[in-house]
Design a protein around this motif. Sequence first.
Motif, PDB file in Angstrom:
ATOM      1  N   PRO A  22       0.801  -1.225   0.000  1.00 44.77           N
ATOM      2  CA  PRO A  22       0.000   0.000   0.000  1.00 44.77           C
ATOM      3  C   PRO A  22       0.835   1.276   0.000  1.00 44.77           C
ATOM      4  CG  PRO A  22      -0.046  -1.011   2.154  1.00 44.77           C
ATOM      5  CD  PRO A  22       0.682  -1.962   1.246  1.00 44.77           C
ATOM      6  N   PHE A  23       2.096   1.212   0.396  1.00 41.91           N
ATOM      7  CA  PHE A  23       2.933   2.407   0.445  1.00 41.91           C
ATOM      8  C   PHE A  23       3.905   2.500  -0.727  1.00 41.91           C
ATOM      9  CE2 PHE A  23       1.732   1.792   4.905  1.00 41.91           C
ATOM     10  CZ  PHE A  23       1.099   3.010   5.099  1.00 41.91           C
ATOM     11  N   ALA A  24       3.679   1.733  -1.763  1.00 44.39           N
ATOM     12  CA  ALA A  24       4.566   1.777  -2.928  1.00 44.39           C
ATOM     13  C   ALA A  24       4.505   3.167  -3.563  1.00 44.39           C
ATOM     14  CB  ALA A  24       4.170   0.723  -3.945  1.00 44.39           C
ATOM     15  N   GLY A  25       5.607   3.871  -3.598  1.00 47.60           N
ATOM     16  CA  GLY A  25       5.684   5.199  -4.212  1.00 47.60           C
ATOM     17  C   GLY A  25       5.069   6.300  -3.377  1.00 47.60           C
ATOM     18  N   ALA A  26       4.720   6.032  -2.135  1.00 41.96           N
ATOM     19  CA  ALA A  26       4.042   7.042  -1.308  1.00 41.96           C
ATOM     20  C   ALA A  26       4.935   8.250  -1.055  1.00 41.96           C
ATOM     21  CB  ALA A  26       3.599   6.421   0.009  1.00 41.96           C
ATOM     22  N   ALA A  27       6.210   8.030  -0.749  1.00 44.53           N
ATOM     23  CA  ALA A  27       7.109   9.154  -0.461  1.00 44.53           C
ATOM     24  C   ALA A  27       7.308  10.011  -1.714  1.00 44.53           C
ATOM     25  CB  ALA A  27       8.445   8.647   0.052  1.00 44.53           C
ATOM     26  N   HIS A  28       7.520   9.376  -2.838  1.00 41.36           N
ATOM     27  CA  HIS A  28       7.712  10.102  -4.099  1.00 41.36           C
ATOM     28  C   HIS A  28       6.464  10.893  -4.448  1.00 41.36           C
ATOM     29  CE1 HIS A  28       7.625  10.511  -8.531  1.00 41.36           C
ATOM     30  NE2 HIS A  28       8.923  10.731  -8.379  1.00 41.36           N
ATOM     31  N   ASP A  29       5.301  10.260  -4.355  1.00 43.14           N
ATOM     32  CA  ASP A  29       4.050  10.951  -4.673  1.00 43.14           C
ATOM     33  C   ASP A  29       3.780  12.085  -3.693  1.00 43.14           C
ATOM     34  OD1 ASP A  29       3.742   9.213  -6.749  1.00 43.14           O
ATOM     35  OD2 ASP A  29       2.293   7.918  -5.729  1.00 43.14           O
ATOM     36  N   ALA A  30       4.101  11.886  -2.431  1.00 42.44           N
ATOM     37  CA  ALA A  30       3.845  12.920  -1.431  1.00 42.44           C
ATOM     38  C   ALA A  30       4.676  14.165  -1.713  1.00 42.44           C
ATOM     39  CB  ALA A  30       4.159  12.392  -0.038  1.00 42.44           C
ATOM     40  N   ILE A  31       5.921  13.990  -2.081  1.00 42.09           N
ATOM     41  CA  ILE A  31       6.798  15.132  -2.355  1.00 42.09           C
ATOM     42  C   ILE A  31       6.297  15.909  -3.567  1.00 42.09           C
ATOM     43  CG2 ILE A  31       9.095  15.786  -3.146  1.00 42.09           C
ATOM     44  CD1 ILE A  31      10.132  13.439  -1.388  1.00 42.09           C
TER      45      ILE A  31
END
Length: 80
Positions: A22-31
Motif C-alpha cells: 500500500p505504500f509503494a511510491g508514497a514518499a515520491h508521490d507525497a513530495i
Amino acid sequence: MRRGAKQKGVVTFGLSANRQNPFAGAAHDAIFNTFRRTKSQIFYWLPPMLAGYYLLNWATERNHYLNSKAGRAEFADEEE
C-alpha cells in the motif's frame, strides 16, 4: 450485472489485498503532489503571510522604540 459471451484469449490476473504494497511510491508521490498543490495555491497564502509578518515586525520595533529612552522623551507630552 449482465455478462456477455466469454472472450477467447483474454486473461485477467488479480492480486490479493494482503499481497499488495500500500505504500509503494508514497514518499515520491507525497513530495511531488505537495509541490504541485503548493505551487497552485501559493499566491493565495503567501501575500497575506508576508503582510502579516511585516506588520508584526513593524509593530514590535515601534513598541520597542516607544518604550525606549528616546521614544519616551519624544512622546512624553502626548501621554496625558
